[in-house]
Scaffold this active site. Structure first.
Site, PDB file in Angstrom:
ATOM      1  N   LYS A 261       0.855  -1.190   0.000  1.00 53.39           N
ATOM      2  CA  LYS A 261       0.000   0.000   0.000  1.00 53.39           C
ATOM      3  C   LYS A 261       0.887   1.234   0.000  1.00 53.39           C
ATOM      4  O   LYS A 261       1.826   1.333   0.788  1.00 53.39           O
ATOM      5  CB  LYS A 261      -0.924  -0.001   1.237  1.00 53.39           C
ATOM      6  CG  LYS A 261      -1.775   1.265   1.367  1.00 53.39           C
ATOM      7  CD  LYS A 261      -2.811   1.167   2.488  1.00 53.39           C
ATOM      8  CE  LYS A 261      -3.523   2.517   2.700  1.00 53.39           C
ATOM      9  NZ  LYS A 261      -4.510   2.491   3.802  1.00 53.39           N
ATOM     10  N   ASP A 266      -2.877  10.070   3.689  1.00 51.35           N
ATOM     11  CA  ASP A 266      -4.283   9.675   3.789  1.00 51.35           C
ATOM     12  C   ASP A 266      -5.053  10.678   4.646  1.00 51.35           C
ATOM     13  O   ASP A 266      -5.029  10.600   5.870  1.00 51.35           O
ATOM     14  CB  ASP A 266      -4.384   8.262   4.387  1.00 51.35           C
ATOM     15  CG  ASP A 266      -5.832   7.772   4.472  1.00 51.35           C
ATOM     16  OD1 ASP A 266      -6.723   8.435   3.896  1.00 51.35           O
ATOM     17  OD2 ASP A 266      -6.058   6.723   5.106  1.00 51.35           O
ATOM     18  N   LYS A 273     -10.739  12.588   7.771  1.00 50.18           N
ATOM     19  CA  LYS A 273     -10.377  12.117   9.111  1.00 50.18           C
ATOM     20  C   LYS A 273     -10.414  13.275  10.091  1.00 50.18           C
ATOM     21  O   LYS A 273     -10.125  14.409   9.713  1.00 50.18           O
ATOM     22  CB  LYS A 273      -8.936  11.574   9.090  1.00 50.18           C
ATOM     23  CG  LYS A 273      -8.771  10.212   8.473  1.00 50.18           C
ATOM     24  CD  LYS A 273      -7.306   9.781   8.558  1.00 50.18           C
ATOM     25  CE  LYS A 273      -7.081   8.459   7.839  1.00 50.18           C
ATOM     26  NZ  LYS A 273      -7.805   7.332   8.432  1.00 50.18           N
ATOM     27  N   ASP A 284       1.161   6.082   5.622  1.00 51.07           N
ATOM     28  CA  ASP A 284       0.255   5.190   4.894  1.00 51.07           C
ATOM     29  C   ASP A 284       0.883   4.580   3.630  1.00 51.07           C
ATOM     30  O   ASP A 284       0.216   3.851   2.895  1.00 51.07           O
ATOM     31  CB  ASP A 284      -1.049   5.930   4.566  1.00 51.07           C
ATOM     32  CG  ASP A 284      -2.275   5.041   4.710  1.00 51.07           C
ATOM     33  OD1 ASP A 284      -2.152   3.969   5.337  1.00 51.07           O
ATOM     34  OD2 ASP A 284      -3.343   5.413   4.183  1.00 51.07           O
ATOM     35  N   ASP A 343     -12.484   7.036   3.069  1.00 45.64           N
ATOM     36  CA  ASP A 343     -11.332   6.763   3.931  1.00 45.64           C
ATOM     37  C   ASP A 343     -10.956   5.277   3.923  1.00 45.64           C
ATOM     38  O   ASP A 343      -9.899   4.898   4.403  1.00 45.64           O
ATOM     39  CB  ASP A 343     -11.630   7.235   5.356  1.00 45.64           C
ATOM     40  CG  ASP A 343     -10.382   7.366   6.206  1.00 45.64           C
ATOM     41  OD1 ASP A 343      -9.278   7.346   5.620  1.00 45.64           O
ATOM     42  OD2 ASP A 343     -10.506   7.500   7.431  1.00 45.64           O
ATOM     43  N   GLU A 345      -9.727   3.665   1.588  1.00 44.22           N
ATOM     44  CA  GLU A 345      -9.125   3.816   0.258  1.00 44.22           C
ATOM     45  C   GLU A 345      -8.049   2.773  -0.026  1.00 44.22           C
ATOM     46  O   GLU A 345      -7.772   2.462  -1.171  1.00 44.22           O
ATOM     47  CB  GLU A 345      -8.539   5.228   0.100  1.00 44.22           C
ATOM     48  CG  GLU A 345      -7.102   5.427   0.623  1.00 44.22           C
ATOM     49  CD  GLU A 345      -6.947   5.203   2.121  1.00 44.22           C
ATOM     50  OE1 GLU A 345      -7.955   5.286   2.843  1.00 44.22           O
ATOM     51  OE2 GLU A 345      -5.814   4.945   2.568  1.00 44.22           O
ATOM     52  N   ARG A 347      -7.891  -0.438   0.462  1.00 48.33           N
ATOM     53  CA  ARG A 347      -8.404  -1.643  -0.204  1.00 48.33           C
ATOM     54  C   ARG A 347      -8.740  -1.354  -1.671  1.00 48.33           C
ATOM     55  O   ARG A 347      -8.608  -2.226  -2.524  1.00 48.33           O
ATOM     56  CB  ARG A 347      -9.607  -2.181   0.584  1.00 48.33           C
ATOM     57  CG  ARG A 347     -10.768  -1.226   0.675  1.00 48.33           C
ATOM     58  CD  ARG A 347     -11.751  -1.605   1.770  1.00 48.33           C
ATOM     59  NE  ARG A 347     -11.275  -1.193   3.104  1.00 48.33           N
ATOM     60  CZ  ARG A 347     -11.954  -1.380   4.232  1.00 48.33           C
ATOM     61  NH1 ARG A 347     -13.131  -1.974   4.218  1.00 48.33           N
ATOM     62  NH2 ARG A 347     -11.463  -0.981   5.385  1.00 48.33           N
TER      63      ARG A 347
HETATM   64  N1  BES Z   1      -4.719   4.289   6.562  1.00 53.02           N
HETATM   65  C1  BES Z   1      -5.895   4.044   7.307  1.00 53.02           C
HETATM   66  C2  BES Z   1      -5.680   3.012   8.422  1.00 53.02           C
HETATM   67  C3  BES Z   1      -4.708   3.380   9.498  1.00 53.02           C
HETATM   68  C4  BES Z   1      -5.172   3.901  10.692  1.00 53.02           C
HETATM   69  C5  BES Z   1      -3.367   3.145   9.351  1.00 53.02           C
HETATM   70  C6  BES Z   1      -4.290   4.204  11.700  1.00 53.02           C
HETATM   71  C7  BES Z   1      -2.481   3.443  10.367  1.00 53.02           C
HETATM   72  C8  BES Z   1      -2.937   3.974  11.542  1.00 53.02           C
HETATM   73  C9  BES Z   1      -7.001   3.504   6.395  1.00 53.02           C
HETATM   74  O1  BES Z   1      -6.985   3.993   5.113  1.00 53.02           O
HETATM   75  C10 BES Z   1      -8.303   3.926   6.998  1.00 53.02           C
HETATM   76  O2  BES Z   1      -8.541   5.101   7.053  1.00 53.02           O
HETATM   77  N2  BES Z   1      -9.102   2.974   7.418  1.00 53.02           N
HETATM   78  C11 BES Z   1     -10.372   3.260   7.970  1.00 53.02           C
HETATM   79  C12 BES Z   1     -11.365   2.302   7.380  1.00 53.02           C
HETATM   80  C13 BES Z   1     -12.787   2.610   7.726  1.00 53.02           C
HETATM   81  C14 BES Z   1     -13.225   3.886   7.065  1.00 53.02           C
HETATM   82  C15 BES Z   1     -13.657   1.456   7.282  1.00 53.02           C
HETATM   83  C16 BES Z   1     -10.268   3.081   9.483  1.00 53.02           C
HETATM   84  O3  BES Z   1      -9.605   2.151   9.930  1.00 53.02           O
HETATM   85  O4  BES Z   1     -10.820   3.904  10.198  1.00 53.02           O
HETATM   86 ZN    ZN Z   2      -5.148   4.614   4.431  1.00 56.40          ZN
HETATM   87 MN    MN Z   3      -8.041   5.841   4.951  1.00 55.87          MN
END
Ligand code: BES
Ligand code: ZN
Ligand code: MN
Length: 499
Positions: A261, A266, A273, A284, A343, A345, A347
């Protein structure tokens, strides 16, 4: 810090500091010859009760009349309890202490290290001690100005392992830890310095005879039909770069694919966020950075394997052209995705990268590394990488490598009931599965695009970047996955050479 190995006697070798490890409770017999030359100072500090050789305990003695200026005693704890991990931690403690003591050349006595009773891993004890030293000394100081005290602490130039071991894998150790440093620098770099374009420049700098680097521009990705990945890029002013690495070390052998990734920042996109969750989102691209580091080491060592690496690099930003919640896109496999949360993103980028590599390279297996979910840290804290996949054999291989490097992985289940969670009202699948099981539904989403190819997903969201330091990791990037997959590759090469 350069690592060298010399068959020399502690009292003959000139250095700023001799590191002398001890098991509890400090065994004087092992160092009587050294102590005799420095007026019994070691005996004194032990008798006083100050030094008991507890795990990680360090004492620095300034000495004269010998070939080194300082003697650093470091504790390893009880001999019967020794593990590779304890040696890493002790090595880190000792060398960080040696650096504080303004040293440039440090020698390591392996007397106690070689006295361990059992085999503790694939390598000998001095390997782990020095590995910990290398990892523990890492710092990201690029933007620290002269007023910071860390700045006038010079880096240690050389660690000399005083050992007769002719087979000590100096090069492997050096490359592993250098690859780790390389990945950590990339991840710690602010997103302004590490855009998809800068990441492309880094990837291109690795290219060579055995390593080809290709970059698909936005138009090329459009031609491939990677609309899921491209949807993530739409809100950003930075052009997306789909980076492909082809390492050839084994002729026509079917390659292993590694997908990282590579979201260089992000923000969450329109599903923005909150400020405190955004602070560390330069991390990220940690999966992508780990992938580049692995290719760097493998191509330097000319290992006899074939590898394909893919980094679907882009920012995730909330610009005027950004993809909107509720929009539907089609991935490279033809599956349609309802994007309900911009968010989620990672996947979206990953399924096109995995689809691309399967379509064009028919790899033997795909391993992806991704900072994919916040839910990963809810499940596992900062202690393990979450592992999921459709192939128990490769997962067992990863577990074995993880036992060696202490980048611990923990398998989570991909029960088919999770398919329900991702049902969309308007498309084939939606990109979020609700709050419960968030770590798993993210992986399940990817699984739905993989098909029959053996695949393993490593969620490194809670281990790639630390808010609190760990025994041999300062805050920030850890390069998790680099030593892990290099070890998997090393084991494969070793096995192939034996058969
Ligand atoms: N990059 C984030 C996940 C992340 C969070 C990585 C904290 C490192 C530290 C990912 O893209 C994300 O935002 N995931 C969301 C998914 C949700 C919207 C289903 C999450 O985990 O909140
Ligand atoms: Zn992310
Ligand atoms: Mn995200």
């Amino acid at each position: 810090m350069e690592i060298t190995i010399k068959d020399a006697y502690e009292l003959d070798y000139k250095s700023d500091c001799l590191v002398l490890p001890f098991f509890e409770t400090a065994d004087m017999e092992l160092c009587a010859d050294i102590d005799a030359k420095i007026g019994g100072l070691i005996q004194k500090v032990i008798t006083s009760g100050e030094f008991k050789a507890k795990e990680g305990q360090c004492v620095v003695l300034y000495v004269s009349g010998v070939s080194f200026d300082r003697l650093l005693l470091v504790g390893l704890g009880k001999r019967a309890d020794i593990t590779a991990e304890k040696l890493r931690r002790a090595g880190s403690k000792a060398f960080v202490r040696a650096r504080e003591s303004k040293t440039e050349t440090v020698t390591i006595s392996v007397r106690a290290l070689n006295e361990t009773e059992k085999s503790i891993g694939a390598f000998s004890p001095p390997y782990y001690f020095t590995e910990g030293a290398m990892l523990g000394l890492y710092r990201y100081l690029k933007y620290k100005k002269a007023d910071d005290d860390k700045k006038d602490e010079k880096e240690i130039k050389e660690a000399v392992i005083l050992s007769k071991d002719k087979d000590f894998p100096v090069q492997w150790l050096t490359l592993n830890t250098m690859a780790s440093t390389f990945a950590r620098d990339l991840v710690n770099s602010p997103s302004k310095d590490m855009t998809p374009t800068s990441l492309t420049d880094v990837a291109k700098s690795l290219a060579g005879k055995n390593l080809k680097v290709k970059v698909l521009e936005q138009k090329d990705s459009e031609k491939e039909g990677m609309w899921s990945y491209l949807a993530v890029a739409k809100g950003s002013a930075e052009p997306p770069k789909f980076i492909v690495l082809e390492y050839n070390g084994a002729g026509k052998a079917v390659p292993l694919a590694i997908v990282g990734k590579a979201i260089t920042f992000d923000s969450g996109g329109l599903s923005l966020k909150p400020a405190d969750s955004m602070e560390d989102m330069k991390q990220d691209m940690a999966g992508g950075a780990a992938t580049l580091a692995i290719f760097k080491a493998v191509s330097f060592l000319k290992l006899p394997i074939n590898l394909i690496g893919v980094l679907p690099a882009t920012e995730n930003m909330p610009g005027g052209h950004a993809i909107r919640p509720g929009d539907v896109v089609t991935a490279i496999t033809g599956k349609t995705i309802e994007i309900l949360n911009t968010d989620a993103e990672g996947r979206l980028a990953l399924v096109d990268a995995i689809g691309y590599v399967i379509k064009h390279y028919k790899p033997e297996a795909v391993i992806d590394m991704a900072t994919l979910t916040g839910a990963c840290s809810i499940a596992l804290g900062n202690e393990a990488v979450a592992m999921m996949g459709n192939d128990e054999k490769i997962m067992a291989e990863i577990r074995e490598a993880s036992d060696e490097t202490f980048e611990r992985v923990w398998q989570m289940p991909l029960f088919e009931e999770f398919k329900e969670y991702l049902k969309s009202d308007v498309a084939d699948i939606k990109n979020i599965g609700g709050r419960t099981g968030g770590l798993i539904t993210a992986a399940y989403f990817i699984k739905e695009f993989v098909g029959e190819t053996p695949w393993v997903h490593l969620d490194i969201a809670s281990t790639a970047f630390l808010a609190k330091p760990k025994p041999y990791f300062v805050k920030g990037a850890t390069a998790v996955g680099v030593r892990l997959l290099l070890e998997l590759i090393r084991k494969r090469v070793e096995k192939a050479q034996k058969s």
